[in-house]
Design an enzyme around this catalytic site. Sequence first.
Site, PDB file in Angstrom:
ATOM      1  N   ARG A 150       9.371  -3.280  -5.991  1.00  0.00           N
ATOM      2  CA  ARG A 150      10.663  -3.963  -5.882  1.00  0.00           C
ATOM      3  C   ARG A 150      10.699  -4.910  -4.671  1.00  0.00           C
ATOM      4  O   ARG A 150      10.608  -6.118  -4.812  1.00  0.00           O
ATOM      5  CB  ARG A 150      11.793  -2.912  -5.764  1.00  0.00           C
ATOM      6  CG  ARG A 150      13.183  -3.452  -6.080  1.00  0.00           C
ATOM      7  CD  ARG A 150      13.869  -4.275  -5.001  1.00  0.00           C
ATOM      8  NE  ARG A 150      14.069  -3.561  -3.744  1.00  0.00           N
ATOM      9  CZ  ARG A 150      14.520  -4.140  -2.634  1.00  0.00           C
ATOM     10  NH1 ARG A 150      14.821  -5.430  -2.624  1.00  0.00           N
ATOM     11  NH2 ARG A 150      14.642  -3.448  -1.522  1.00  0.00           N
ATOM     12  N   ASP A 151      10.789  -4.356  -3.488  1.00  0.00           N
ATOM     13  CA  ASP A 151      10.918  -5.182  -2.290  1.00  0.00           C
ATOM     14  C   ASP A 151       9.684  -6.065  -2.115  1.00  0.00           C
ATOM     15  O   ASP A 151       9.782  -7.209  -1.649  1.00  0.00           O
ATOM     16  CB  ASP A 151      11.098  -4.262  -1.073  1.00  0.00           C
ATOM     17  CG  ASP A 151      11.607  -4.998   0.157  1.00  0.00           C
ATOM     18  OD1 ASP A 151      12.161  -6.102  -0.004  1.00  0.00           O
ATOM     19  OD2 ASP A 151      11.449  -4.479   1.274  1.00  0.00           O
ATOM     20  N   CYS A 174       8.372 -12.233   4.199  1.00  0.00           N
ATOM     21  CA  CYS A 174       9.555 -12.130   5.044  1.00  0.00           C
ATOM     22  C   CYS A 174      10.201 -13.504   4.981  1.00  0.00           C
ATOM     23  O   CYS A 174       9.794 -14.409   5.705  1.00  0.00           O
ATOM     24  CB  CYS A 174       9.169 -11.756   6.469  1.00  0.00           C
ATOM     25  SG  CYS A 174      10.593 -11.550   7.542  1.00  0.00           S
ATOM     26  N   HIS A 208      12.261   1.705   7.858  1.00  0.00           N
ATOM     27  CA  HIS A 208      11.718   0.644   7.002  1.00  0.00           C
ATOM     28  C   HIS A 208      11.286  -0.472   7.949  1.00  0.00           C
ATOM     29  O   HIS A 208      12.136  -1.136   8.554  1.00  0.00           O
ATOM     30  CB  HIS A 208      12.818   0.196   6.031  1.00  0.00           C
ATOM     31  CG  HIS A 208      12.485  -0.979   5.174  1.00  0.00           C
ATOM     32  ND1 HIS A 208      12.293  -0.867   3.812  1.00  0.00           N
ATOM     33  CD2 HIS A 208      12.316  -2.293   5.467  1.00  0.00           C
ATOM     34  CE1 HIS A 208      12.033  -2.071   3.309  1.00  0.00           C
ATOM     35  NE2 HIS A 208      12.049  -2.952   4.290  1.00  0.00           N
ATOM     36  N   HIS A 223       8.793  -3.868   9.015  1.00  0.00           N
ATOM     37  CA  HIS A 223       7.973  -5.004   8.598  1.00  0.00           C
ATOM     38  C   HIS A 223       6.950  -5.296   9.690  1.00  0.00           C
ATOM     39  O   HIS A 223       7.207  -5.061  10.867  1.00  0.00           O
ATOM     40  CB  HIS A 223       8.861  -6.235   8.365  1.00  0.00           C
ATOM     41  CG  HIS A 223       9.567  -6.204   7.050  1.00  0.00           C
ATOM     42  ND1 HIS A 223       9.424  -7.183   6.097  1.00  0.00           N
ATOM     43  CD2 HIS A 223      10.410  -5.298   6.519  1.00  0.00           C
ATOM     44  CE1 HIS A 223      10.163  -6.884   5.046  1.00  0.00           C
ATOM     45  NE2 HIS A 223      10.777  -5.747   5.273  1.00  0.00           N
ATOM     46  N   ASN A 255       6.342  -6.241   4.497  1.00  0.00           N
ATOM     47  CA  ASN A 255       6.426  -4.800   4.669  1.00  0.00           C
ATOM     48  C   ASN A 255       5.117  -4.211   5.186  1.00  0.00           C
ATOM     49  O   ASN A 255       4.037  -4.681   4.853  1.00  0.00           O
ATOM     50  CB  ASN A 255       6.713  -4.145   3.312  1.00  0.00           C
ATOM     51  CG  ASN A 255       8.105  -4.441   2.807  1.00  0.00           C
ATOM     52  OD1 ASN A 255       9.083  -3.973   3.355  1.00  0.00           O
ATOM     53  ND2 ASN A 255       8.192  -5.259   1.758  1.00  0.00           N
TER      54      ASN A 255
END
Lengths: 303, 303
Positions: free
Chosen positions: B14-15, B239, B206, B208, B248
């Site tokens: 997803r992300d 990003c 979470h 990055h 990520n």
Amino acid sequence: MLPTHVTLVDVGPRDGLQNEAAPVSAVTKTELVHRLQAAGLRQIEATSFVSPKWVPQMADATEVMAGIQRQPGVRYSVLTPNMKGFEGALAAGADEVVVFAAASEAFSQRNINCSITESIARFQPVVAAAHAHGMRVRAAVSCALGCPYQGEVPVDDVDDVVDRLLGIGCDHIGIADTIGVGTAGQVQRVMERALQRVPVAELSGHFHDTYGQALTNIHACLQLGVHTFDTSVAGLGGCPYAKGATGNVATEDVVYLLHGLGIATGIDLDALVDTADFISRALDRKPVSRVANALLATRPPAG
Amino acid sequence: MLPTHVTLVDVGPRDGLQNEAAPVSAVTKTELVHRLQAAGLRQIEATSFVSPKWVPQMADATEVMAGIQRQPGVRYSVLTPNMKGFEGALAAGADEVVVFAAASEAFSQRNINCSITESIARFQPVVAAAHAHGMRVRAAVSCALGCPYQGEVPVDDVDDVVDRLLGIGCDHIGIADTIGVGTAGQVQRVMERALQRVPVAELSGHFHDTYGQALTNIHACLQLGVHTFDTSVAGLGGCPYAKGATGNVATEDVVYLLHGLGIATGIDLDALVDTADFISRALDRKPVSRVANALLATRPPAG
């Protein structure tokens, strides 16, 4: 408690460039040193006096050292594996010489064609001569966290090499994860043992980012009070034992971490990123530094 | 004391994929989920039910969810920004829905065109409906460590959003460094405050890797006992707020760290690296993971 100040030793001009296949001019190398010192680096590993048969990229060591406009307060170190190298370093006016011994017998045999004992015996006259001329000796223990040939390296073996390097009079001990395999807990175990032997001011860490662990390992060392690290501008330096993998941890990434933690380095991150950009353009590639790439991406395109 | 077991939520499907410019087929996405669960992932953020006008890459959410051969013990979550999205998630049989609120007012306005208060009001019926259907709600606080528009984000603002998300009944809180600017000390300060509000089993991080800090930030969280993290196989995910920067943190890099620390994950690193290789080939690029690249470089060339 984390340290309030950390000293970074930029090894880019030596450890970083030594494995470059394409020739890098002495002028570019000298300019790299000038930019590093202008950015605030106070310890720079400038070149190595080794046989050009083994390391052709460093054949211009004398020329590079002669070209550097020395800045007061900056310590220039050079790698010298033997007395022949030391003579070159002495003539070039280096402040400090660097020697490397492996914690892995297999690595020592395959990398420098002699046993650990033989390599340390070879360093003994180098240390004596350096001290006789008022020069410091920085010793590094390579493969301290793992070896490409034997795999795991017992902490006892690292301790033993540290003891022997101290025994011949080395002033400083660096613990080097040559192939970048170590993780934070293991690094702390090795460093805690080294701290039983070496004053914290004379102990440093040298980490490669092959498995992305270098910053975390540095943070783990900071938590033990260790406050000196080798780093390499733009992440210069391949890892000849792990094809396709990245090399030394990038100075920019470490500075970003340290400043974020409120730890002083004396280094201007913007000037350092400019330096990473300079040498990466000279090598016709992008920096191997997340911070350099992130900050360069925010700048307007040149031209 | 570090945790003995860590749960990783792979957000790659997803992300990770949502910002890919070139279309990725539903078959490839489904295969990615299958490979992740086979590698041992037990929480997978599979897709999002959002307007295809805003996120065209996720227009096949229903097809992807229908294609997944569910594995018992695996939790499949989907992003649902509003009730329309929730209806899709419900129909698709998701186990958990995910909502995002920003800790920065400027980011909320520019990213989702409404205030933080409005976004949370919009989530309220989603949470109620999810609970009515026995589904969990995972809420993430984006820009918790910094904002591309307003810069620093006060910890009090993060706390306030956490309180409001708990207030509407969210089951889990994720602290997200959306632009990857945070460093370890700052992360610990934010997490310590969140731990005063959220049970450790329902708090996650979470991160990055834009500035290379993600692993160090995860290690800093582990030291507080936090044991759930979002990660993305192959480092999938750009990003959009830092051009040219990485996204990520790669699942492989985190697994390498955790296993090195002796922390169990239930994940097979080799199978995970195969998965990174699979999706990276599908996207015609190399993984953005140091561990994947280092391990893939040691394998014999294909064909």
